[in-house]
Design a protein around this motif. Sequence first.
Motif, PDB file in Angstrom:
ATOM      1  N   ALA A 180       0.855  -1.158   0.044  1.00  0.00           N
ATOM      2  CA  ALA A 180       0.015   0.119   0.172  1.00  0.00           C
ATOM      3  C   ALA A 180       0.701   1.264   0.108  1.00  0.00           C
ATOM      4  O   ALA A 180       1.920   1.157   0.547  1.00  0.00           O
ATOM      5  CB  ALA A 180      -0.944   0.067   1.268  1.00  0.00           C
ATOM      6  N   ALA A 181       0.502   2.195  -0.688  1.00  0.00           N
ATOM      7  CA  ALA A 181       1.333   3.577  -0.778  1.00  0.00           C
ATOM      8  C   ALA A 181       1.423   4.055   0.687  1.00  0.00           C
ATOM      9  O   ALA A 181       0.446   4.048   1.518  1.00  0.00           O
ATOM     10  CB  ALA A 181       0.682   4.533  -1.567  1.00  0.00           C
ATOM     11  N   PRO A 182       2.538   4.587   0.989  1.00  0.00           N
ATOM     12  CA  PRO A 182       2.902   4.720   2.586  1.00  0.00           C
ATOM     13  C   PRO A 182       1.725   6.366   2.681  1.00  0.00           C
ATOM     14  O   PRO A 182       1.862   7.095   1.813  1.00  0.00           O
ATOM     15  CB  PRO A 182       4.316   5.536   2.403  1.00  0.00           C
ATOM     16  N   ASP A 183       1.156   6.449   3.839  1.00  0.00           N
ATOM     17  CA  ASP A 183       0.245   7.466   3.949  1.00  0.00           C
ATOM     18  C   ASP A 183       0.847   8.370   5.158  1.00  0.00           C
ATOM     19  O   ASP A 183       0.066   9.330   5.389  1.00  0.00           O
ATOM     20  CB  ASP A 183      -0.937   6.924   4.232  1.00  0.00           C
ATOM     21  N   GLY A 184       1.918   8.043   5.668  1.00  0.00           N
ATOM     22  CA  GLY A 184       2.376   8.755   6.988  1.00  0.00           C
ATOM     23  C   GLY A 184       2.213   8.168   8.023  1.00  0.00           C
ATOM     24  O   GLY A 184       2.619   8.969   9.040  1.00  0.00           O
ATOM     25  N   THR A 185       1.144   7.484   8.335  1.00  0.00           N
ATOM     26  CA  THR A 185       0.810   6.854   9.580  1.00  0.00           C
ATOM     27  C   THR A 185       0.933   5.402   9.704  1.00  0.00           C
ATOM     28  O   THR A 185       1.168   5.094  10.942  1.00  0.00           O
ATOM     29  CB  THR A 185      -0.826   7.069   9.571  1.00  0.00           C
ATOM     30  N   GLN A 186       1.188   4.763   8.535  1.00  0.00           N
ATOM     31  CA  GLN A 186       1.346   3.279   8.780  1.00  0.00           C
ATOM     32  C   GLN A 186       2.046   2.730   7.477  1.00  0.00           C
ATOM     33  O   GLN A 186       2.158   3.307   6.425  1.00  0.00           O
ATOM     34  CB  GLN A 186       0.219   2.243   9.164  1.00  0.00           C
ATOM     35  N   LEU A 187       2.764   1.658   7.438  1.00  0.00           N
ATOM     36  CA  LEU A 187       2.953   0.861   6.285  1.00  0.00           C
ATOM     37  C   LEU A 187       2.505  -0.538   6.152  1.00  0.00           C
ATOM     38  O   LEU A 187       2.070  -1.112   7.413  1.00  0.00           O
ATOM     39  CB  LEU A 187       4.635   0.679   6.458  1.00  0.00           C
ATOM     40  N   ARG A 188       2.342  -1.006   5.243  1.00  0.00           N
ATOM     41  CA  ARG A 188       1.619  -2.549   5.044  1.00  0.00           C
ATOM     42  C   ARG A 188       2.559  -3.119   4.086  1.00  0.00           C
ATOM     43  O   ARG A 188       3.064  -2.809   2.973  1.00  0.00           O
ATOM     44  CB  ARG A 188       0.327  -2.436   4.528  1.00  0.00           C
ATOM     45  N   LEU A 189       3.149  -4.598   4.612  1.00  0.00           N
ATOM     46  CA  LEU A 189       3.646  -5.216   3.719  1.00  0.00           C
ATOM     47  C   LEU A 189       2.625  -6.757   3.594  1.00  0.00           C
ATOM     48  O   LEU A 189       2.062  -7.061   4.320  1.00  0.00           O
ATOM     49  CB  LEU A 189       5.096  -5.939   4.280  1.00  0.00           C
ATOM     50  N   THR A 190       2.807  -7.353   2.139  1.00  0.00           N
ATOM     51  CA  THR A 190       2.046  -8.553   2.016  1.00  0.00           C
ATOM     52  C   THR A 190       3.044  -9.513   1.524  1.00  0.00           C
ATOM     53  O   THR A 190       3.646  -9.393   0.659  1.00  0.00           O
ATOM     54  CB  THR A 190       0.836  -8.293   0.907  1.00  0.00           C
ATOM     55  N   ALA A 191       3.222 -10.762   2.374  1.00  0.00           N
ATOM     56  CA  ALA A 191       4.104 -11.653   1.801  1.00  0.00           C
ATOM     57  C   ALA A 191       3.424 -12.950   1.671  1.00  0.00           C
ATOM     58  O   ALA A 191       2.217 -13.576   1.892  1.00  0.00           O
ATOM     59  CB  ALA A 191       5.041 -11.821   3.128  1.00  0.00           C
ATOM     60  N   LYS A 192       3.980 -13.759   0.885  1.00  0.00           N
ATOM     61  CA  LYS A 192       3.680 -15.223   0.403  1.00  0.00           C
ATOM     62  C   LYS A 192       4.350 -16.237   1.380  1.00  0.00           C
ATOM     63  O   LYS A 192       5.561 -16.078   1.676  1.00  0.00           O
ATOM     64  CB  LYS A 192       3.760 -15.491  -1.226  1.00  0.00           C
ATOM     65  N   ILE A 193       3.850 -17.005   1.666  1.00  0.00           N
ATOM     66  CA  ILE A 193       4.383 -18.145   2.822  1.00  0.00           C
ATOM     67  C   ILE A 193       5.025 -19.074   2.031  1.00  0.00           C
ATOM     68  O   ILE A 193       4.472 -19.891   1.090  1.00  0.00           O
ATOM     69  CB  ILE A 193       3.044 -18.884   3.554  1.00  0.00           C
ATOM     70  N   ALA A 194       6.333 -19.099   2.043  1.00  0.00           N
ATOM     71  CA  ALA A 194       7.173 -19.907   1.049  1.00  0.00           C
ATOM     72  C   ALA A 194       8.300 -20.579   1.920  1.00  0.00           C
ATOM     73  O   ALA A 194       8.947 -21.165   1.415  1.00  0.00           O
ATOM     74  CB  ALA A 194       7.876 -18.864   0.219  1.00  0.00           C
ATOM     75  N   GLY A 195       8.103 -20.644   3.323  1.00  0.00           N
ATOM     76  CA  GLY A 195       9.055 -21.235   4.087  1.00  0.00           C
ATOM     77  C   GLY A 195       8.911 -21.174   5.529  1.00  0.00           C
ATOM     78  O   GLY A 195       7.852 -20.542   5.880  1.00  0.00           O
ATOM     79  N   ASP A 196       9.871 -21.921   6.267  1.00  0.00           N
ATOM     80  CA  ASP A 196       9.426 -21.710   7.804  1.00  0.00           C
ATOM     81  C   ASP A 196       9.343 -20.146   8.090  1.00  0.00           C
ATOM     82  O   ASP A 196       8.763 -19.812   9.200  1.00  0.00           O
ATOM     83  CB  ASP A 196      10.468 -22.454   8.491  1.00  0.00           C
ATOM     84  N   GLY A 197      10.285 -19.530   7.869  1.00  0.00           N
ATOM     85  CA  GLY A 197      10.478 -17.983   8.085  1.00  0.00           C
ATOM     86  C   GLY A 197       9.221 -17.291   7.782  1.00  0.00           C
ATOM     87  O   GLY A 197       8.968 -16.485   8.458  1.00  0.00           O
TER      88      GLY A 197
END
Length: 429
Positions: free
Chosen positions: A264-281
């Motif tokens: 999501a575009a940074p809005d100055g109040t929060q950040l969002r990442l979206t990750a695919k489950i590809a291993g234990d980490g």
Amino acid sequence: MVARTGLYTLLAANVGVVTFFFVQAGFGASNALIVLGRLAGLYGALLMAFQLLLVARLPWFDRRIGMDRLTSWHRWVGFSLLWMLLAHAVFIVFGYAQASSMGPVDQLVDLAETIEGVLRAVVALALIIVVGVVSARYARRRLAYETWHFIHLYTYLAVVLAFTHQVAVGTTFTASSTAKTYWYILWGVALTSVFVGRLALPLWRNLRHRLRVTAVVPESDHVVSIYISGRDLDRLPARAGQFFLWRFLTKGRWWQANPFSLSAAPDGTQLRLTAKIAGDGTAALRHLKVGTRVFAEGPYGAFTTLHRTQPDTLLIAGGVGITPVRALLEELHGHVVLIYRVATDRDAVLYDELAQLAHAKGAQLHLVTGPAAPDKLAPHELARLVPDVADRDVYVCGPPGMTTAVLRTLRELGVPKPQIHAERFSLAG
């Protein structure tokens, strides 16, 4: 373009300076093999210093060149460095063996025992060979990111050992105080760049922003979004399309750094990442607790609107490569076409968000599903979906195979190179 030209010019100029000092010092060797070995060692050390500059992650270079391209250069320079140092070792050992009538193995042992710094150089070369082997495509695909990253850190030990060896015994530097001063300045700049970009700047930003997890939202069985907040995020120079190296400071993960794009575009109040489950980490991301401290390195990447050349845009994403593209869609102005390539409808992560955002912005959204063959983004198919593709900026992010195929298609359709912006999902997804 200015940044890329500047790096090429910098390297070429230093090759000229090193060659001048080498010739000025005189050859002073009993045979040509030793001369070639010394020159190969000098060029290898120069490449090592240039390599440090490439991996320093300095914001000025990254915003203009992009982590993707810098990483590609780093790979090619790394293998060139490996071959140059191997040539240095082989030429030196066989050259001295020829002069002394000793066997190559006995000669290497003798050099290590009698000349200061040679043993350090042997250890440095061994470390670089190990790093080179694990960085080869075959090995890299079979190693967890965390394992590969940990082994790669030994490069810094190799750098220190090689540098002390060269300054101690290199005839180019022992013969000239000017050459030695130049070499110290060159390496001082390279090492300072690494210190600033890899340590000082990330520490300062994290102390300032104090990032924490505020929400963990499963998007599907294999995808999760992490919401992160902190102090003064409006002063964090992050843009849509960029990514961070994220460390979640829990007992079992604090030492692991993974690259994930902002979804999501940074809005100055929060950040969002979206990750695919590809291993234990990445699987552990589902179990992060609200309040977990986060250490983020970045933002990185030139996959942003900073490099736009046209008023209209085509976005092409594959798989979870949609994450930076979704953020870009939020920020872009002008007419936008988004093509989202997935195997099945169920793989279309964040599709509801995309549809709502596309409707609000008047953008066209095409969901392209099906197996990889036949190519549904082949030239005639892409031209049918976007007839004016050559008049748009095109942003491409997805798995390496898809990205390569799309870039080839864009060239066939006559899209000018300055209008094409690509990020390979293998790095930033």
